[in-house]
Design an enzyme around this catalytic site. Structure first.
Site, PDB file in Angstrom:
ATOM      1  N   TYR A  90      10.877  33.897 -14.739  1.00  0.00           N
ATOM      2  CA  TYR A  90      12.022  33.331 -14.018  1.00  0.00           C
ATOM      3  C   TYR A  90      11.673  31.964 -13.456  1.00  0.00           C
ATOM      4  CZ  TYR A  90      15.744  32.905 -10.524  1.00  0.00           C
ATOM      5  OH  TYR A  90      16.799  32.466  -9.769  1.00  0.00           O
ATOM      6  N   GLY A 117      30.735  36.407 -13.555  1.00  0.00           N
ATOM      7  CA  GLY A 117      30.870  37.710 -12.920  1.00  0.00           C
ATOM      8  C   GLY A 117      29.913  37.933 -11.776  1.00  0.00           C
ATOM      9  N   LYS A 133      13.396  28.324 -14.460  1.00  0.00           N
ATOM     10  CA  LYS A 133      14.135  27.522 -13.484  1.00  0.00           C
ATOM     11  C   LYS A 133      13.500  26.155 -13.272  1.00  0.00           C
ATOM     12  CE  LYS A 133      17.552  30.252 -12.604  1.00  0.00           C
ATOM     13  NZ  LYS A 133      18.933  29.841 -12.973  1.00  0.00           N
ATOM     14  N   GLY A 179      27.960  33.047 -16.221  1.00  0.00           N
ATOM     15  CA  GLY A 179      27.626  33.965 -15.138  1.00  0.00           C
ATOM     16  C   GLY A 179      28.750  34.102 -14.144  1.00  0.00           C
TER      17      GLY A 179
END
Length: 252
Positions: free
Chosen positions: A151, A17, A155, A15
């Site tokens: 999500y 970017g 997580k 990740g």
């Protein structure tokens, strides 16, 4: 970690970017670390001290190929940070679609695992290494306004993955820790809000329930990650470091 101890190390940042990834890459390369950025973003380009490796982290095969590239171009990885993630739609559990559920877990959880696995294949024989996984407040706190179930589950699982990996690989000289960022200014937050211009209203509730009375910039999350990568945290493993302005500790 003294400045000289950073030089010559090889880091993989997934990740890279994203807003947090870019901030961390800048800090690592400034210290002389050679960084490989694993990201699907086509805009990511090679730069001084930085190698862009286009990768879908949700694919075990793609991750395996990416580490072969890192080995060839930079050398074996000694530092890993797993930022790569995607959000899920803020929908009722009754409306969650199987394809979305599976894709979010593939990127956020399975992608973290595939990267840890490949990194540990290099770190354990070398008897050195530090891994930082990225969770979220949603990994251990519910969010009424935006119940992003896939999500949150992904997580939460990242926290469990961190502790179980740490318990296995510590005797091999490798540490595995986790950072849980609070809400911060990022494209992911803007997407949930609807647009960057809608963030004042979107962030208002977060500020009211945060002791520091503000929302963080994504770049502020690089500091906790750098600490866990460094020898300053050399006796820490299996830990969850929460960087949320105190939000998770405050009853409102």
């Amino acid at each position: 970690m003294p400045e000289t101890e950073w030089a010559g190390q090889v880091a993989v940042v997934t990740g890279a970017g994203g807003a947090m990834g870019q901030a961390l890459v800048a800090q690592l390369t400034a210290k002389g670390v050679k960084v490989a950025g694993l990201d699907r973003a086509e805009s990511l380009k090679d730069a001084d001290g930085f190698l862009a490796v286009p990768t879908d982290v949700g694919s075990a095969e793609a991750v395996r190929d990416a580490y072969a590239t890192v080995d060839r171009e930079l050398g074996p990885v000694s530092l890993l940070v797993n930022f790569a993630a995607m959000n899920s739609s803020p929908e009722s559990v009754l409306d969650m679609q199987p394809d979305e559920w599976t894709r979010v877990l593939d990127v956020n959880l399975n992608g973290t695992f595939w990267n840890c696995q490949e990194a540990l294949r290099r770190m354990m024989p070398a008897r050195k290494g530090s891994i930082v996984n990225i969770s979220s407040l949603n990994g251990f706190m519910g969010r009424r306004q935006f119940p992003t179930h896939a999500y949150a589950v992904s997580k939460s699982a990242v926290i469990g993955l961190t502790t179980t990996l740490a318990s296995e690989v510590g005797k091999h000289g490798v540490r595995v820790n986790c950072v849980a960022p609070g809400l911060h200014k990022s494209p992911m937050a803007f997407a949930v809000a609807g647009s960057e211009t809608a963030t004042d209203e979107f962030f208002a509730g977060a500020r009211e329930s945060t002791p520091l009375d503000r929302v963080a910039d994504a770049a502020e999350m690089a500091g906790p990650v750098m600490f866990l990568l460094s020898e300053a945290s050399g006796y820490m493993t299996g830990q969850l470091l929460v960087s949320d302005g105190g939000r998770s500790t405050w009853y409102v």
